[in-house]
Design an enzyme around this catalytic site. Sequence first.
Site, PDB file in Angstrom:
ATOM      1  N   GLY A   1     -23.089   4.257  -1.756  1.00 52.62           N
ATOM      2  CA  GLY A   1     -22.137   4.868  -2.680  1.00 52.62           C
ATOM      3  C   GLY A   1     -21.910   3.951  -3.869  1.00 52.62           C
ATOM      4  O   GLY A   1     -22.814   3.233  -4.304  1.00 52.62           O
TER       5      GLY A   1
ATOM      6  N   VAL B   1     -20.341   1.096  -4.320  1.00 59.38           N
ATOM      7  CA  VAL B   1     -20.610  -0.334  -4.131  1.00 59.38           C
ATOM      8  C   VAL B   1     -22.050  -0.553  -3.663  1.00 59.38           C
ATOM      9  O   VAL B   1     -22.771  -1.404  -4.192  1.00 59.38           O
ATOM     10  CB  VAL B   1     -19.637  -0.967  -3.102  1.00 59.38           C
ATOM     11  CG1 VAL B   1     -19.950  -2.443  -2.920  1.00 59.38           C
ATOM     12  CG2 VAL B   1     -18.185  -0.786  -3.550  1.00 59.38           C
TER      13      VAL B   1
ATOM     14  N   GLY C   1     -24.858   2.900   3.552  1.00 54.92           N
ATOM     15  CA  GLY C   1     -23.967   3.527   2.564  1.00 54.92           C
ATOM     16  C   GLY C   1     -24.313   3.059   1.170  1.00 54.92           C
ATOM     17  O   GLY C   1     -24.137   1.901   0.809  1.00 54.92           O
TER      18      GLY C   1
ATOM     19  N   LYS D   1       0.864  -1.183   0.000  1.00 59.15           N
ATOM     20  CA  LYS D   1       0.000   0.000   0.000  1.00 59.15           C
ATOM     21  C   LYS D   1       0.894   1.225   0.000  1.00 59.15           C
ATOM     22  O   LYS D   1       2.061   1.151   0.409  1.00 59.15           O
ATOM     23  CB  LYS D   1      -0.860  -0.027   1.280  1.00 59.15           C
ATOM     24  CG  LYS D   1      -2.109   0.801   1.208  1.00 59.15           C
ATOM     25  CD  LYS D   1      -3.293   0.037   0.668  1.00 59.15           C
ATOM     26  CE  LYS D   1      -4.523   0.911   0.599  1.00 59.15           C
ATOM     27  NZ  LYS D   1      -5.706   0.182   0.157  1.00 59.15           N
TER      28      LYS D   1
END
Length: 366
Positions: free
Chosen positions: A194, A196, A192, A92
């Site tokens: 959003g 996805v 949520g 990452k």
Amino acid sequence: MTQATENATQGGATIFNQLAPFDHEELVFCNDNATGLKAIICIHNTVLGPGLGGTRFYNYASDQDAITDVLRLARGMSFKSSIAGLNLGGAKAVIMGDPTKLKSEHFFRKFGRFIENLNGKYITAEDVGTTMKDMEFIKMETNHVVGLPEIKGGGGDPSPVTAFGVYMGMKASAKETWGSDSLAGKRIAVQGIGKVGEHLVEHLTKEGAKVFISDVNQEALARVSAAYNAEVVAKDSIYGLDVDIFAPCAMGAILNTENINQIKASIICGAANNQLADEKMHGQLLTSKKINYAPDFLVNSGGIINVYSELLGYNRQLAYAQAENIYNQTLQIYKLAKDDQITTHLAALNLAEKRINDYAKVKSTY
Ligand code: NAD
């Protein structure tokens, strides 16, 4: 800070005693005064392949906060790619600073140069605070980047594949809980809606589930509710809702003691990363309350599956076929957890770690 990092940093937060507890391979500091770039790339483990993980752009309060975050996120990527059966390691990157002030073409091209210098050991993609456009600038300096638009040979937005994987994990969880994987007539709360969450709502309503939604974005709520006949509920009442399944698709760490004690659902399965506030304690609390928890890093692995496909020459059909396998993997995790009398989260971690360790043995001879 994770417990292990906290222990390791007691008596002096040296870099090496932060790498040792989870055997992180490399931490690379990238500094460029001309562009203001301050980034840290962390490669946790490359046994299975090059480390792939997105670049998070965030205004960290301190260098230590950025280091702690990148160490934790890189390790999480090792497990996610391993359990998804991909030939990828975990890594990452974090960029420190205010994205609204720092972002520019030359800023990301400079970052691309740093990635190029790692010769493919690290491959980047989007994460919180970075976009496909940023990846296009990075691509000008290195091929070690995925998450590009389809017209540029990439896989485009991975969210539909992520949502499909969560849907597969949910159906497997239904099979485990009720003996049938049908979601028709089930009451499902999605937190949520959003990128996805909305795709997930589409799958669920198509199958005949009764869907409840919450979000902080009122405009999105109105649109999704009208499009899929989903019922809007207040943000804080979603946990205590009388539903069969709860799908967290917004922020991490929402499965804490207070919220878990309100949950009436028999299944928790959603896209959000790092849902358990405390992996051990809250994993056990869910088990003791007989809630079937589908491990987040398994069921949301559709996103990494999609970007991995870009490395092989993007094939959307193949990405969906691989994400479909999340169904079998989820069933396997429930079985392992039962057999070993452990939480599903630990069962998934064990399976991911086992694949890495087994392949390390394969690699031990030329
Ligand atoms: P997104 O930013 O598009 O959607 C998140 C939604 O959550 C937004 O609509 C936001 O308004 C809403 N939200 C924020 N706070 C909320 C709150 N308190 N209550 C209810 N809603 C709230 O993000 P996304 O790409 O849909 O990702 C959702 C989650 O899944 C994130 O945790 C992300 O890390 C994880 N994830 C996403 C992918 C992917 O492919 N996009 C892959 C793996 C994991």
